[in-house]
Design a protein around this motif. Sequence first.
Motif, PDB file in Angstrom:
ATOM      1  N   ASP A 111       8.924 -15.914   9.140  1.00 42.13           N
ATOM      2  CA  ASP A 111       8.091 -15.337  10.190  1.00 42.13           C
ATOM      3  C   ASP A 111       7.950 -16.307  11.364  1.00 42.13           C
ATOM      4  OD1 ASP A 111       6.333 -13.586  11.515  1.00 42.13           O
ATOM      5  OD2 ASP A 111       4.589 -14.543  10.605  1.00 42.13           O
ATOM      6  N   ILE A 112       7.789 -17.578  11.063  1.00 44.24           N
ATOM      7  CA  ILE A 112       7.653 -18.576  12.128  1.00 44.24           C
ATOM      8  C   ILE A 112       8.926 -18.641  12.972  1.00 44.24           C
ATOM      9  CG2 ILE A 112       7.420 -21.054  12.593  1.00 44.24           C
ATOM     10  CD1 ILE A 112       5.552 -21.163  10.126  1.00 44.24           C
ATOM     11  N   PHE A 113      10.070 -18.598  12.312  1.00 41.54           N
ATOM     12  CA  PHE A 113      11.334 -18.634  13.054  1.00 41.54           C
ATOM     13  C   PHE A 113      11.469 -17.409  13.959  1.00 41.54           C
ATOM     14  CE2 PHE A 113      15.868 -17.858  13.675  1.00 41.54           C
ATOM     15  CZ  PHE A 113      16.283 -19.098  14.131  1.00 41.54           C
ATOM     16  N   VAL A 114      11.087 -16.241  13.439  1.00 42.33           N
ATOM     17  CA  VAL A 114      11.162 -15.019  14.237  1.00 42.33           C
ATOM     18  C   VAL A 114      10.235 -15.116  15.451  1.00 42.33           C
ATOM     19  CG1 VAL A 114      10.634 -12.551  14.245  1.00 42.33           C
ATOM     20  CG2 VAL A 114      11.894 -13.545  12.340  1.00 42.33           C
ATOM     21  N   ARG A 115       9.065 -15.724  15.266  1.00 40.75           N
ATOM     22  CA  ARG A 115       8.148 -15.888  16.396  1.00 40.75           C
ATOM     23  C   ARG A 115       8.759 -16.752  17.491  1.00 40.75           C
ATOM     24  NH1 ARG A 115       2.040 -16.762  13.915  1.00 40.75           N
ATOM     25  NH2 ARG A 115       2.290 -15.461  12.050  1.00 40.75           N
ATOM     26  N   ILE A 116       9.546 -17.761  17.073  1.00 44.76           N
ATOM     27  CA  ILE A 116      10.128 -18.685  18.038  1.00 44.76           C
ATOM     28  C   ILE A 116      11.413 -18.145  18.642  1.00 44.76           C
ATOM     29  CG2 ILE A 116      11.196 -20.975  18.274  1.00 44.76           C
ATOM     30  CD1 ILE A 116       9.269 -21.954  16.110  1.00 44.76           C
ATOM     31  N   ALA A 117      12.245 -17.513  17.801  1.00 46.46           N
ATOM     32  CA  ALA A 117      13.598 -17.145  18.230  1.00 46.46           C
ATOM     33  C   ALA A 117      13.854 -15.652  18.232  1.00 46.46           C
ATOM     34  CB  ALA A 117      14.623 -17.831  17.321  1.00 46.46           C
ATOM     35  N   VAL A 173       6.503  -4.618   0.599  1.00 46.20           N
ATOM     36  CA  VAL A 173       5.370  -5.401   1.110  1.00 46.20           C
ATOM     37  C   VAL A 173       5.466  -5.444   2.624  1.00 46.20           C
ATOM     38  CG1 VAL A 173       4.266  -7.675   1.144  1.00 46.20           C
ATOM     39  CG2 VAL A 173       5.250  -6.801  -0.979  1.00 46.20           C
ATOM     40  N   GLN A 174       4.320  -5.444   3.294  1.00 51.50           N
ATOM     41  CA  GLN A 174       4.269  -5.598   4.751  1.00 51.50           C
ATOM     42  C   GLN A 174       3.503  -6.874   5.101  1.00 51.50           C
ATOM     43  OE1 GLN A 174       3.823  -2.288   3.425  1.00 51.50           O
ATOM     44  NE2 GLN A 174       6.009  -2.224   3.930  1.00 51.50           N
ATOM     45  N   GLU A 175       3.956  -7.548   6.151  1.00 49.25           N
ATOM     46  CA  GLU A 175       3.246  -8.705   6.680  1.00 49.25           C
ATOM     47  C   GLU A 175       2.579  -8.310   7.988  1.00 49.25           C
ATOM     48  OE1 GLU A 175       5.570 -12.663   4.989  1.00 49.25           O
ATOM     49  OE2 GLU A 175       5.709 -12.155   7.113  1.00 49.25           O
ATOM     50  N   LEU A 176       1.273  -8.529   8.062  1.00 51.02           N
ATOM     51  CA  LEU A 176       0.513  -8.214   9.257  1.00 51.02           C
ATOM     52  C   LEU A 176       0.089  -9.513   9.937  1.00 51.02           C
ATOM     53  CD1 LEU A 176      -1.881  -5.518   7.683  1.00 51.02           C
ATOM     54  CD2 LEU A 176       0.494  -5.253   8.434  1.00 51.02           C
ATOM     55  N   ARG A 177       0.385  -9.639  11.224  1.00 53.46           N
ATOM     56  CA  ARG A 177      -0.037 -10.829  11.950  1.00 53.46           C
ATOM     57  C   ARG A 177      -1.360 -10.530  12.638  1.00 53.46           C
ATOM     58  NH1 ARG A 177       3.815 -12.712  16.530  1.00 53.46           N
ATOM     59  NH2 ARG A 177       5.274 -12.590  14.779  1.00 53.46           N
ATOM     60  N   MET A 178      -2.381 -11.301  12.275  1.00 48.30           N
ATOM     61  CA  MET A 178      -3.726 -11.068  12.814  1.00 48.30           C
ATOM     62  C   MET A 178      -3.904 -11.712  14.178  1.00 48.30           C
ATOM     63  SD  MET A 178      -6.185 -11.580   9.478  1.00 48.30           S
ATOM     64  CE  MET A 178      -5.488 -13.161   9.006  1.00 48.30           C
ATOM     65  N   ALA A 179      -4.680 -11.070  15.017  1.00 47.52           N
ATOM     66  CA  ALA A 179      -5.079 -11.656  16.293  1.00 47.52           C
ATOM     67  C   ALA A 179      -6.077 -12.786  16.034  1.00 47.52           C
ATOM     68  CB  ALA A 179      -5.710 -10.593  17.184  1.00 47.52           C
ATOM     69  N   ALA A 237       0.838  -1.192   0.000  1.00 43.96           N
ATOM     70  CA  ALA A 237       0.000   0.000   0.000  1.00 43.96           C
ATOM     71  C   ALA A 237       0.877   1.246   0.000  1.00 43.96           C
ATOM     72  CB  ALA A 237      -0.914   0.004   1.229  1.00 43.96           C
ATOM     73  N   GLU A 238       0.340   2.314  -0.527  1.00 44.50           N
ATOM     74  CA  GLU A 238       1.058   3.582  -0.526  1.00 44.50           C
ATOM     75  C   GLU A 238       1.291   4.032   0.919  1.00 44.50           C
ATOM     76  OE1 GLU A 238      -0.998   6.465  -2.843  1.00 44.50           O
ATOM     77  OE2 GLU A 238      -0.687   5.415  -4.751  1.00 44.50           O
ATOM     78  N   GLY A 239       2.503   4.471   1.192  1.00 42.21           N
ATOM     79  CA  GLY A 239       2.835   4.886   2.552  1.00 42.21           C
ATOM     80  C   GLY A 239       3.512   3.814   3.362  1.00 42.21           C
ATOM     81  N   GLY A 240       3.386   2.551   2.921  1.00 41.60           N
ATOM     82  CA  GLY A 240       4.093   1.454   3.561  1.00 41.60           C
ATOM     83  C   GLY A 240       3.755   1.245   5.013  1.00 41.60           C
ATOM     84  N   ALA A 241       4.750   0.795   5.781  1.00 37.85           N
ATOM     85  CA  ALA A 241       4.539   0.396   7.166  1.00 37.85           C
ATOM     86  C   ALA A 241       4.106   1.558   8.057  1.00 37.85           C
ATOM     87  CB  ALA A 241       5.821  -0.231   7.725  1.00 37.85           C
ATOM     88  N   GLU A 284      -1.729  -7.766  15.446  1.00 35.04           N
ATOM     89  CA  GLU A 284      -0.811  -7.862  16.582  1.00 35.04           C
ATOM     90  C   GLU A 284       0.581  -7.336  16.265  1.00 35.04           C
ATOM     91  OE1 GLU A 284      -0.824 -11.961  17.716  1.00 35.04           O
ATOM     92  OE2 GLU A 284      -2.603 -11.735  18.984  1.00 35.04           O
ATOM     93  N   LYS A 285       1.011  -7.498  15.029  1.00 37.76           N
ATOM     94  CA  LYS A 285       2.371  -7.100  14.693  1.00 37.76           C
ATOM     95  C   LYS A 285       2.471  -6.790  13.211  1.00 37.76           C
ATOM     96  CE  LYS A 285       7.188  -8.377  15.508  1.00 37.76           C
ATOM     97  NZ  LYS A 285       8.108  -9.343  16.136  1.00 37.76           N
ATOM     98  N   VAL A 286       3.283  -5.804  12.871  1.00 39.85           N
ATOM     99  CA  VAL A 286       3.549  -5.435  11.481  1.00 39.85           C
ATOM    100  C   VAL A 286       5.019  -5.706  11.196  1.00 39.85           C
ATOM    101  CG1 VAL A 286       3.592  -3.590   9.772  1.00 39.85           C
ATOM    102  CG2 VAL A 286       1.779  -3.649  11.503  1.00 39.85           C
ATOM    103  N   ARG A 287       5.279  -6.466  10.157  1.00 39.04           N
ATOM    104  CA  ARG A 287       6.657  -6.751   9.747  1.00 39.04           C
ATOM    105  C   ARG A 287       6.912  -6.070   8.414  1.00 39.04           C
ATOM    106  NH1 ARG A 287       8.731 -11.826   7.375  1.00 39.04           N
ATOM    107  NH2 ARG A 287      11.005 -11.781   7.496  1.00 39.04           N
ATOM    108  N   ASP A 288       7.811  -5.119   8.410  1.00 40.26           N
ATOM    109  CA  ASP A 288       8.091  -4.320   7.217  1.00 40.26           C
ATOM    110  C   ASP A 288       9.102  -5.039   6.336  1.00 40.26           C
ATOM    111  OD1 ASP A 288       8.377  -2.371   5.335  1.00 40.26           O
ATOM    112  OD2 ASP A 288       9.296  -0.884   6.658  1.00 40.26           O
ATOM    113  N   LEU A 289       8.684  -5.420   5.113  1.00 35.76           N
ATOM    114  CA  LEU A 289       9.575  -6.084   4.159  1.00 35.76           C
ATOM    115  C   LEU A 289       9.984  -5.155   3.029  1.00 35.76           C
ATOM    116  CD1 LEU A 289       7.756  -9.540   3.919  1.00 35.76           C
ATOM    117  CD2 LEU A 289       9.607  -8.857   5.445  1.00 35.76           C
ATOM    118  N   GLY A 290       9.736  -3.875   3.209  1.00 39.46           N
ATOM    119  CA  GLY A 290      10.084  -2.917   2.165  1.00 39.46           C
ATOM    120  C   GLY A 290       8.872  -2.558   1.326  1.00 39.46           C
TER     121      GLY A 290
END
Length: 231
Positions: A215-221, A179-185, A157-161, A171-177
Motif C-alpha cells: 500500500d505504501i508503494f502504491v501511495r508513492i508510485a 478482504v478490503q483495505e480502507l485508508r482513513m482520513a 464483509a458480505e458484498g465486498g468492495a 479516503e480510498k478503498v483497495r479491493d483485495l478480493g
Amino acid sequence: MCIGYLPEERGVHRRMNVLPLLEFHGELRGGRNVTAEAKAWLERLDLGHCAARRVDTLSKGMSQKVQFIAAVLPEPNLLILDEPFTGLDPVSADTLRSAILDLRRRGATVILSTHDMNVAESMCDYIFMIFRGRKVLDGTLESIQDRYGNDTIRVAAEGGAALMDGLPNVEKVRDLGQVQELRMARGCDPQEVLRALIGRTRVASFSVTRPSLQDIFVRIAGHDAVEAQNA
C-alpha cells in the motif's frame, strides 16, 4: 570478498549436465573441489534426481534453483539475488526462502531485489525503495510504517468492495478480493466506519493496522501519486 549473484534471467549453460555445471561454477569461483557441497545443495533443494540431467531439460523453477546453487556454492560473503522466487511453486519457494535465511544467519549479507512487496516485508531487515531511478523510501519496515501510522482498516464483509463507497472519513478503498483495505482520513474514528458498515452489511472481520508495504508503494508510485506530481 566473495560475491554471489543470481540474475533474474537464466545465466547457466543450458547444454551442460547439472552436477558438472555446478562443479565448474564452484571451482571457477572458489578455487576448490565443490562436488560434495553441490550434491548436498541439490538434495536440499529437491534436485538430487536431476544431477545427471541437462539444464535445458529442466523446468523453469528447477533451472532457477540450479542457478541459485551456482551462486551460493563459493560461500559468498555478499549475495545479490534478483527476483529469486520467479517460476517457483509455493513448496520450492519456501525451501529457497529457508536457504536464504540460513545463509543470512551464517553471516552472509543478502541484497534482495524484488517487486514482490510481501517478500520484502517478510524477509528484509532494511528496505530501500526506488521509483523512476530515484530513492523514495528507506529504513526498516517498522520505521517506514511508523511514518504513516495506523491509518488502515482491513475488513471482510458480505458484498465486498461494492458496499464500501461513501463510508465516513474513508479516503480510498483497495479491493483485495476477500478482504478490503480502507485508508482513513486524518482524525478518523474507526468506530464510525464500523458502525456505518454494520448498518450496510454483515462484517466478518475488522481491524485497524499500519499500511502494508504494498500500500505504501502504491501511495508513492501509483497512478494517483504520479498524476499529483505531474499536475
